[in-house]
Design an enzyme around this catalytic site. Structure first.
Site, PDB file in Angstrom:
ATOM      1  N   LYS A 138      -1.493  -1.172  -3.996  1.00  0.00           N
ATOM      2  CA  LYS A 138      -2.531  -0.142  -4.020  1.00  0.00           C
ATOM      3  C   LYS A 138      -1.819   1.201  -3.975  1.00  0.00           C
ATOM      4  CE  LYS A 138      -6.293   2.092  -1.689  1.00  0.00           C
ATOM      5  NZ  LYS A 138      -6.502   2.834  -0.475  1.00  0.00           N
TER       6      LYS A 138
ATOM      7  N   TYR B  95       0.867  -1.177   0.000  1.00  0.00           N
ATOM      8  CA  TYR B  95       0.000   0.000   0.000  1.00  0.00           C
ATOM      9  C   TYR B  95       0.908   1.233   0.000  1.00  0.00           C
ATOM     10  CZ  TYR B  95      -3.974   2.940   1.650  1.00  0.00           C
ATOM     11  OH  TYR B  95      -4.953   3.905   1.803  1.00  0.00           O
TER      12      TYR B  95
END
Length: 289
Positions: free
Chosen positions: A163, A135
Site C-alpha cells: 500500500k 505499507y
C-alpha cells in the site's frame, strides 16, 4: 479488464472523552460491509492506530472479523515502531482468525534499509500461512522505501503487495517496474483509482469510501466501460467527495454522525470541521449517498 479493487480504510469511533466506542466502531463496520467494496483495511492511519492499545486492538480486530469477514476481505494493519510490537499484534490478530495483514514500515526514528528489511522479515515470519502488505508512507513514517528495497521485500514469504500513500504516480510506476505482475500495488490516494491503475496499481485503499462508497463504485464501473464521458463524470464526483472529506478522520466521523451511522469522535489531536465544512459534508452526503 483491469483490476480495480476498492479497499475501505475504516475509521475507529471514540467517545467525546476519548474512550473507545466499540459499539460505534461496530456500526461503522456493518455500514461498510454493505458497500460492495472488495475489502476493508482495519486499524490503519484512518483507524488512528498509533492511539490504540493492545486490548483495544484485540477488541476491534475481533469485531471487524465478525462484522465484516463474511462480506469482504479484512486486512488488519499491525505496523508499529518496532518488530517486537508488530509481531505481537500479528499474533493477537492470528489468534482471532485474521489471515491478511499490512504493516507500516518502522516509524519516528530513522532506520537504514537493512533494519527495515529485518523488520519485515520478522513480521513475514509471524504471518505464517497468511499474507502481508508492505505499507509505505514516508510522509508519516519518515522512512523511505526505494524500489530496490521493495523488490527485496517482495521476495519475502507471504508478502503479496504494498500500500503506497502520498506518493506520486511516477513512484507507483517505479515500484511496478521492479516487482512481478501479480504483486499487488494499492494506492492510498482516494481519487486515483483510475490514474494509479494506468501505471500499474490494482486498486485503492480509500478512507473516503467508508463514508460514501457509491461514487467510487461508479468510477470503477465507468473505467470498465471505457467511455470517456462517463469516466470524466464519475471522476468529477469522486473528486468532489475527496475534496470535502479527504483523508480527514474528523470529517469522516462528522459525515457518519450526520448519516446516523455512529456518533463518534477522534482520539488523536485533530481539527474538528467548522460550520462551513459541516455544511459541505452534508451537501456531498445528499448528492452521493
Amino acid at each position: 479488464m483491469s483490476r480495480r479493487d476498492i479497499v475501505t480504510a475504516i475509521p475507529t469511533s471514540f467517545h467525546a472523552d476519548g474512550s473507545l466506542d466499540i459499539e460505534g466502531s461496530r456500526a461503522i463496520f456493518r455500514y461498510v460491509a454493505q458497500s460492495g467494496n472488495e475489502g476493508a483495511f482495519v486499524l490503519g492511519t484512518t483507524g488512528e492506530f498509533p492511539a490504540i492499545d493492545e486490548d483495544e486492538f484485540r477488541a476491534l480486530v475481533a469485531a471487524a472479523l465478525e462484522d465484516l469477514g463474511g462480506r469482504m476481505r479484512v486486512i488488519v494493519h499491525v505496523g508499529r515502531s518496532s518488530a517486537f510490537e508488530a509481531v505481537r499484534r500479528v499474533e493477537i490478530a492470528r489468534e482471532l482468525g485474521a489471515r491478511e495483514f499490512a504493516a507500516l514500515t518502522p516509524y519516528y526514528l530513522a532506520s537504514a534499509e537493512g533494519a527495515v528489511e529485518s523488520y519485515f522479515e520478522a513480521v513475514s515470519e509471524a504471518v505464517g500461512d497468511g499474507s502481508l502488505f508492505v505499507y509505505v508512507y514516508p510522509k508519516r513514517s519518515g522512512i523511505e522505501v526505494s524500489p530496490a528495497l521493495l523488490a527485496r521485500l517482495a521476495k519475502l514469504p507471504n508478502v503479496i503487495g504494498a500500500k503506497i500513500s502520498e506518493m506520486s504516480l511516477d513512484d507507483i510506476a517505479a515500484y511496478r517496474s521492479v516487482v512481478d505482475d501479480d504483486f499487488v500495488l494499492y494506492t492510498g490516494a482516494d481519487r486515483d483509482l483510475v490514474a494509479a491503475g494506468e501505471v500499474g496499481a490494482q486498486g485503492v485503499v480509500s478512507g473516503v469510501s467508508s463514508v460514501l462508497p457509491k461514487p467510487f463504485r461508479a468510477l470503477a464501473a465507468a473505467a470498465d466501460s471505457g467511455d470517456s464521458e462517463t469516466i470524466a463524470s464519475a471522476q468529477a464526483a469522486v473528486d468532489d467527495v475527496v475534496r470535502i472529506i479527504g483523508g480527514d478522520m474528523p470529517r469522516m466521523k462528522a459525515a457518519l454522525r450526520s448519516m446516523g451511522v455512529a456518533d463518534g469522535r477522534s482520539r488523536m489531536a485533530l481539527v474538528e470541521p467548522d460550520d462551513e465544512a459541516l455544511a459541505e459534508i452534508d451537501r456531498v452526503i445528499a448528492a452521493y449517498r
